[in-house]
Every structure is written in structure tokens, then in C-alpha cells.
Design an enzyme around this catalytic site. Structure first.
Site, PDB file in Angstrom:
ATOM      1  N   CYS A 199      -1.726   9.236   3.608  1.00  0.00           N
ATOM      2  CA  CYS A 199      -1.435   8.865   2.283  1.00  0.00           C
ATOM      3  C   CYS A 199      -2.563   9.426   1.347  1.00  0.00           C
ATOM      4  O   CYS A 199      -2.572   9.558   0.193  1.00  0.00           O
ATOM      5  CB  CYS A 199      -1.151   7.211   1.892  1.00  0.00           C
ATOM      6  SG  CYS A 199      -2.602   6.564   3.000  1.00  0.00           S
ATOM      7  N   GLU A 228       0.836  -1.287   0.187  1.00  0.00           N
ATOM      8  CA  GLU A 228      -0.021  -0.146   0.081  1.00  0.00           C
ATOM      9  C   GLU A 228       0.775   1.423  -0.006  1.00  0.00           C
ATOM     10  O   GLU A 228       1.856   1.556   0.959  1.00  0.00           O
ATOM     11  CB  GLU A 228      -1.017  -0.069   1.136  1.00  0.00           C
ATOM     12  CG  GLU A 228      -1.874  -1.297   1.276  1.00  0.00           C
ATOM     13  CD  GLU A 228      -2.642  -1.518   2.482  1.00  0.00           C
ATOM     14  OE1 GLU A 228      -2.629  -0.392   3.328  1.00  0.00           O
ATOM     15  OE2 GLU A 228      -3.091  -2.743   2.737  1.00  0.00           O
TER      16      GLU A 228
END
Ligand code: NAD
Length: 767
Positions: free
Chosen positions: A367, A333
Site C-alpha cells: 500500500c 487502513e
């Protein structure tokens, strides 16, 4: 409901149109009305039985995490005591390995961990794992694997649930660490502990539901490598999933935040996870992380961090196969270049509030954070004026002050990189605005602070990489150029989050359908995904999937997953959702392949067509439960193109059946042309031939390989050499028809603020 029973003849909202009502009655304070009811009936605020209370939001299978009300004086007093306790603890992160002999001596080499908001504040000490420590841990994890795999899923789940309860009990202490070690504001710290607790309960519930009593086989030792920006939540999420699936874990936390990780490990062990099943190995990525990933005994790697490091790990793992001959799973990720599109119909006040939260909360170190605000040119001046006005009200400062909105960035290196970026764009003549926050300099001179910054760009291509901090780029676009804008956003290759503010339904439909982003948010902020409500994760350069806190995650952590996993997990995740797109019951090309297979005595292929036609859930959407005022939809969609590699015709046709069942396209090497020409036209239309799949211009986002392990290894090495996103490979032995269909799908999560469009009308019609 009670008001209605007590004689109120219409709902509050509709009363405004009732001309027969006297004004006094119309403007009556509803709080007083309810209080009077309580005096009459002796109860106050009886909840409606159809509206779940916060702890019960997710039903009986898992309890919602508890928070703390930072606006309540009593709660704050209790919290203050806990924060003091946390501050007076001598926090330590030594390697937490298995076995009494491994108890690390607290070496002289231990390094201080400093508070990024105030470098005069030592939060604790960390000791890096030695190479001998890594070897010890690997050995212990390998030995512990069979027993943990044989532990009943319900028992594994129980340990995770117990750990969740312990974390809830330690909320204040953990918050103290989050504030001082990671620079989190108090509100962010509460949210982070809650997310960790939610992850533990989510994967525990899933293990109970999807793994108990069903044959499955864990991978074996799994390495978890996490970043500093969610040092408790992401760390705990990775570890909890791997443990729930039955794998021993070797956890390497980020260099900057080992203390939180150590405390999480202590709590999980206290909750019953055996020492050898969960070990902590603090240290640098290039040494401890790289040594772990390179070890032959490691059977899976879970990574969250930068796209660059993810590529390194992919290359490192590509040459290795498990003892049973499959590739080593890498769940990566990574970062994003996240945009929010705002058209001129959007409500500017709401846009500004949501932009502030999306771009500057957590000092932009999420993020999911907003990096590029794209505003329709007619609305841009107004939005920018109000936005910079609101930014001037933000307080930049020490996060241990409750009134602080924006805390520090994580370290000197991060700060220097952000300042370099701002200076470079300023030097290129871009307009840079840093409306001075009210925090003042006293608060910030001992830490790593970057003031919230807005930079106007001329084009999206001016941004070459993710800028990880409180820097918001703004781009103006013409209304008729919206399709090109969306293409440009997609062309960055990232695909993590996308925001949209508009009151026009057609625009919502168009953008949602055209966006290549894992998580799309409409008329709301685009951060703070909630476990199980907005399953989180990107595509393309932003990640491999499956989504964290989503129904498919645990299956990727198994060497052998229960059959029919896809149907089972999707059908239980929520009620079917209405979307513009209705999936075909049996895709025409699959039907044609099935009939062709029947005619040509390809019975295995015909059987696979029938089986996968019934199982594929491509295009299916489910409503996920969450708070009212929000509509959360989870959708499965086909991957764009699947590279199909097989030597035998039967295997190639089985692969084709899987690809057609999910509605994707097959990429075949041109040596398979003769077979292609024998197939019905509608099937041929779903196959692309290529002369050399290793060339970068051949596009595919998944690989199916039937063949011997040696050949699979070569394919994995060559796939890893290609530029662009990390592509997953599913390797099967010749003749094996058990293709896990979920590997050919992408997951999308959509979260719509329904309150922006008039609220949740269903509440008014509750019986
Ligand atoms: P990073 O890639 O520098 O480090 C992440 C982890 O990898 C750390 O534990 C580090 O020690 C380790 N590491 C570094 N080099 C290694 C190597 N050669 N071998 C093994 N391990 C190695 O990232 P970061 O700066 O800690 O985190 C910020 C990044 O994480 C941003 O790009 C952000 O977008 C991303 N992120 C993504 C998500 C998501 O869910 N998609 C969530 C949070 C953060």
C-alpha cells in the site's frame, strides 16, 4: 574508542586532513587493524556500550525480531532444510472455531490454493466457513469476552510474546509459505515474518505498560479483516492488537492467503490464546466478511484493504450502536496514490536505488509503494535513463529463486487489471517502457507476472485510482511549480506515504510541513515501515487512523481507556524532538475561553480548559528509537475541522474546549450562532458556522456528538452517506465531559536518512 585508547590520535574520517601521517598508515585496512587488536587483546569487535546491538535496539521492553542473513551460506543451508519442510507440509485452512464439536470435517468442497508464481504448484487447501460456522463462532466469542477482558494484561501480553518466539522459531517454514502462497521474494518473506513478530511484541509491551493496573474496558468481539499483500504481518498485527486490548477476535483472512493466517492462528493458540478468543473464518468478503460485520454482537471492526470496501463497511456499521450507546469503531487502513518528489539537487544514483525498491519491490503490491515519481524537469532525463537501465537488471521470476528481485502479482484478475491500465495509457499516447528483466520467459509462463513498467504522464489527474502493481508513473515538474505539485498530490484526497529526495533543507521543511501524508520519507525509500519506528497509516481516503505499530492504536480498541492516555503514551514513546514548529503551551483561544468561562460561571468548561490545556499534546514531536543513520520523528497534529453537535450549551462549550486545546477548528450548525456571538473574538475566529453539515461541501474530519443514542445513530447514518474519507464520530451522553482528545488529532511519521546528509555525527562524539 579502542583505537583511540590504543594510540590512534584521531578518528578515521578526520585523518585524511592530517598531513603529518605517512600514506601507508592512512590507507591501512581498518579490518586488519581491528583483527590485530583482537590478537593482542583476545576479543574481536567489542561493541560500544552506547550503541545497542540489534536485539536490544528497542530497549528492555521489547526485543527486536530476528532475521536471517541471505548472503551467508551456512544460514542458507539451514534455511533450505526449513523451506523443504514447508514445501512438504500439507497446508490446510479450515475454519478454526471454538470447541471440540466445531472441529470442521475436511469437506469435499475444500478448494486448492495455488502458487501465484506457478499454478502447477498446489500450496494447500482451504475450506470456506459456512453461515452456521459464523454463527457458532459469534456465539463462542461473545461468551468468551468477559473472561478474556478479565485476564490480566500481563498474561495477555505473555501469550503474544510466546507466539512471537514461536514465529521466530518457525521463520523458515513461514517463509516457505509466504513465498509459495503470497509470491513473496525470500528477502520480503524474512521482513514479513519479522514484522509479525515485532507487532506481537510491540502490543504486548504496550499492554503491560499502558493497561496493567489502570482501569480500562475492552470493546467485546472484534472482527479483523485483512488483505493478501501482507498475509502474515497485517493479519497478525490486527489480531495481536485486539487481543492485547482484551477483545476476542473473529479473523477473516483474504481469500488468496488463508494458509498463512491459519498457521498464525495455530501458533497464537499454541502460545496460550484460548480457542474461543481467537477463531479463524476463511471465506469470501461478500459472504463471510459481510455476515460478520453485520452481526449485532460485533463491537469493533479492524479492516485493511481497498478504499471501496472500507466505505461499504462504514455504511454497514453506521446504523449500529453498542449496548452502551456508542458507535462501533471501524479502524480502516486503505490504499494510497503515493508520490515521490525528486529535485535537481538529489543524488541520482541514490534516487534510482530508492525508486526501484519503492516501486517494484514486492511487485509494487504494497500500500505504501511509489506510484508517481515527480522529477524536476532538469533532472528528469538523467533519472529516467539511469532508472530504466537499472530496471533492465531486475530479475522477474519465481520468488523461490534467491536471485529473483520481482515476483508475481497475486492473481489473474490483478494481472489483467494492470495490463488493461498499461494498454489504456499506451493507447492514449503515453510513453510506456518495460526494460526487459534478466529473468526470461521460462521463469514466468506458469504464473501471474507483470514486468516492471514505467509510464510518463502529462498530469497527475490522468490517474483516477490506485494502480496496485509494478507500474511506476513519472511526472516532470518545473522547479517554481513545486508548491502547486504538492497541492495536486494533496488534492488526490489520499494521504498514505510521500517520498522526497533533495539536499536542500528548506525544501525538506516546506514539503514536510505541506504534505498531507501519514508517513513521509526523506532521502530514502518509502516502503517497509518498521513497527514502533515508523508507525504506519494514512489519512483522508487512505485511512482512519490510529497508526498501526504506534502508541495510540490500542486505545481505539477499548470501550473505556485509561485516563490521561494521551500524555502517558506520548511522553513514554520517545524523547522530545526538535521541529521547526513549537507548540503553544496554552493556545490563545483556549486561554480566552477559559477566562470567559470563569467570568460567566461556567465552572465545568473552565475545568475542562485547564485539564486539556495540560493534556493536549498537539504539535508535540517525539524521536523514536531505531537504527543509526535514520532519524524517525512521530508528531501529533490537530485535525483540520471538528463538527460539533450538541443540544445543550454546556456540552457545546465542553466540545469547544477540546477542539481549541488541540488547536483545531470547530464547525457549528448555525442554530448556535447566538452562543458564538457571546464568545471572545479570538474564540469566534476558531469557529465556522454552517447551514447544513450534511452537504458535501461542508468540510470536517472528525465529529463530536453529545446526545441520546437515537440521535447519535441518525448522525452516524448521515455522516456515512457523505462522499470522501471515512470520518470518525465520538458519541457522548449529555453532560459527559470525558472527550478522548486523541480522536481530534492526526499522527504523522517522518523518517529521514541522515546518512544522506553526511551521516550520524553523534557517533563520532560518543564518549
Ligand atoms: P480488498 O478490499 O479487496 O479486500 C480486503 C479484505 O476485505 C479481504 O479479506 C476481503 O475478503 C474483504 N472483503 C471484501 N469485500 C468485503 C465485504 N463486502 N465485507 C467484508 N469484507 C470484505 O483489498 P485487497 O485487494 O485484499 O488488498 C489490497 C488493498 O489493500 C490495496 O488497496 C492496498 O492499498 C490496501 N492496503 C492498505 C494497507 C494500509 O495499511 N493502508 C496495507 C495493505 C494493503
Amino acid at each position: 574508542r579502542r583505537l583511540l585508547e590504543n594510540g590512534a590520535n584521531t578518528s578515521f574520517v578526520n585523518r585524511i586532513a592530517d598531513t603529518s601521517l605517512p600514506l601507508d598508515e592512512l590507507v591501512q585496512d581498518p579490518v586488519q587493524t581491528v583483527e590485530q587488536m583482537a590478537l593482542r587483546e583476545g576479543t574481536l569487535g567489542l561493541p560500544h556500550p552506547s550503541i545497542a546491538t540489534p536485539p536490544d535496539l528497542y530497549g528492555v521492553a521489547r526485543r527486536n525480531s530476528k532475521g536471517v542473513d541471505l548472503a551467508c551460506d551456512t544460514a542458507l543451508q539451514a534455511l533450505h532444510v526449513e523451506l523443504l519442510r514447508s514445501a512438504h507440509t500439507e497446508w490446510q485452512a479450515q475454519p478454526l472455531l471454538a470447541g471440540a464439536e466445531a472441529k470442521a470435517e475436511w469437506a469435499e468442497s475444500a478448494q486448492p490454493v495455488l502458487n501465484p508464481a506457478d499454478l502447477r504448484d498446489p500450496v494447500g487447501r482451504v475450506q470456506e466457513t459456512t453461515l452456521a460456522g459464523v454463527e457458532w463462532a459469534m456465539q463462542a466469542a461473545t461468551e468468551a469476552a468477559p473472561a478474556w477482558a478479565a485476564t490480566a494484561p500481563a498474561q495477555r501480553a505473555q501469550a503474544l510474546e510466546q507466539a512471537a518466539d514461536l514465529m521466530e522459531q518457525q521463520l523458515g517454514v513461514l517463509m516457505g509459505l509466504l513465498v509459495r502462497e503470497a509470491g513473496k521474494t525470500c528477502a520480503n518473506a524474512v521482513a514479513e515474518v519479522r514484522e509479525a513478530v515485532d507487532f506481537l511484541r510491540y502490543y504486548a509491551a504496550q499492554a503491560r505498560r499502558d493497561l496493567a493496573d489502570l482501569p480500562h474496558r475492552p470493546l467485546g468481539p472484534v472482527v479483523c479483516i485483512s488483505p493478501w499483500n501482507f498475509p502474515l504481518a497485517i493479519f497478525t498485527g490486527q489480531v495481536a492488537a485486539a487481543l492485547a486490548a482484551g477483545n476476542p477476535v473473529l479473523a477473516k483472512p483474504a481469500e488468496q492467503t488463508p494458509l498463512l493466517a491459519a498457521q498464525a492462528v495455530r501458533l497464537l493458540r499454541q502460545a496460550g490464546v484460548p480457542d474461543a478468543v481467537l477463531q479463524l473464518l476463511p471465506g469470501r468478503g461478500e459472504t463471510v466478511g459481510a455476515t460478520l460485520v453485520a452481526d449485532e454482537r460485533v463491537q469493533g471492526v479492524m479492516f485493511t484493504g481497498s478504499t471501496e470496501v472500507a466505505r461499504l463497511l462504514q455504511r454497514q456499521l453506521a446504523g449500529r450502536l453498542s449496548p452502551s450507546g456508542r458507535t462501533i469503531p471501524l479502524i480502516a487502513e486503505t490504499g494510497g496514490q503515493n508520490a515521490m518528489i525528486v529535485d535537481s539537487s538529489a543524488l541520482v544514483e541514490q534516487v534510482v536505488a530508492d525508486v526501484l525498491a519503492s516501486a517494484f519491490d514486492s511487485a509494487g503490491q504494497r500500500c505504501s509503494a511509489l506510484r508517481v515519481l515527480c522529477v524536476q524537469e532538469e533532472a528528469a532525463d538523467r533519472v529516467l535513463q539511469m532508472l530504466t537501465g537499472a530496471m533492465a537488471e531486475l530479475r522477474l521470476g519465481r520468488p523461490d529463486q534467491l536471485h529473483t528481485d520481482v515476483g508475481p502479482v497475486i492473481d489473474a484478475e490483478a494481472r489483467a487489471g494492470l495490463l488493461r491500465h498499461i494498454d489504456a495509457l499506451r493507447a492514449q499516447g503515453r510513453r510506456v517502457q518495460q526494460p526487459l528483466g534478466r529473468g526470461g520467459l521460462d521463469d514466468t509462463r506458469h504464473g501471474h507476472f507483470v514486468p516492471p513498467t514505467v509510464i510518463e504522464l502529462n498530469s497527475l489527474s490522468e490517474l483516477q485510482r490506485e494502480v496496485f502493481g509494478p507500474v511506476l508513473h513519472v511526472l516532470r515538474y518545473r522547479r517554481e511549480a513545486l508548491p502547486e505539485l504538492l497541492d495536486q498530490i494533496n488534492a488526490t484526497g489520499y494521504g498514505l506515504t510521500l517520498g522526497l529526495h533533495t539536499r536542500i533543507d528548506e525544501t525538506i521543511e516546506r514539503v514536510v510541513a505541506g504534505a498531507h501524508a501519514g508517513n513521509v520519507y526523506v532521502n530514502r525509500n518509502m516502503v517497509g515501515a518498521v513497527v514502533g519506528v515508523q508507525p504506519f497509516g494514512g489519512e483522508g481516503l487512505s485511512g482512519t487512523g490510529p497508526k498501526a505499530g504506534g502508541p495510540l492504536y490500542l486505545y481505539r480498541l477499548l470501550a473505556q481507556r485509561p485516563e490521561a492516555a494521551l500524555t502517558r503514551s506520548l511522553d513514554e514513546v520517545g524523547a522530545p524532538a526538535q521541529t521547526g514548529h513549537q507548540p503553544e503551551v496554552l493556545p490563545a483561544a483556549l486561554q480566552a475561553l477559559a477566562e470567559w468561562a470563569e467570568r460567566n460561571a461556567q465552572t465545568a468548561v473552565a475545568a475542562s480548559c485547564a485539564q486539556w490545556g495540560a493534556q493536549a499534546r498537539s504539535g508535540h514531536a517525539r524521536l523514536l528509537c531505531g537504527p543509526t543513520g535514520e532519524r524517525n520523528v512521530y508528531t501529533l497534529l490537530p485535525r483540520e475541522a471538528v463538527l460539533c453537535l450538541a443540544d445543550q450549551e454546556g456540552d457545546r462549550l465542553i466540545q469547544l474546549a477540546a477542539v481549541l486545546a488541540v488547536g483545531s477548528q470547530a464547525v457549528w450548525p448555525d442554530k448556535a450562532q447566538a452562543l458564538l456571538q457571546r464568545l471572545p473574538d479570538v474564540v469566534q475566529g476558531r469557529i465556522v458556522l454552517c447551514s447544513d453539515w450534511t452537504r458535501p461541501e461542508t468540510h470536517f474530519d472528525a465529529v463530536l456528538h453529545h446526545g441520546e443514542p437515537a440521535a447519535l445513530r441518525q448522525v452516524a447514518l448521515r455522516v456515512a452517506q457523505r462522499p470522501g474519507p471515512i470520518v470518525g464520530i465520538t458519541g457522548l451522553l449529555p453532560g459527559d465531559a470525558a472527550i478522548p482528545l486523541e480522536r481530534l488529532l492526526v499522527e504523522r511519521a517522518l523518517s529521514v536518512n541522515t546518512a544522506a546528509a553526511g551521516g550520524n555525527a553523534s557517533l563520532m562524539t560518543l564518549a
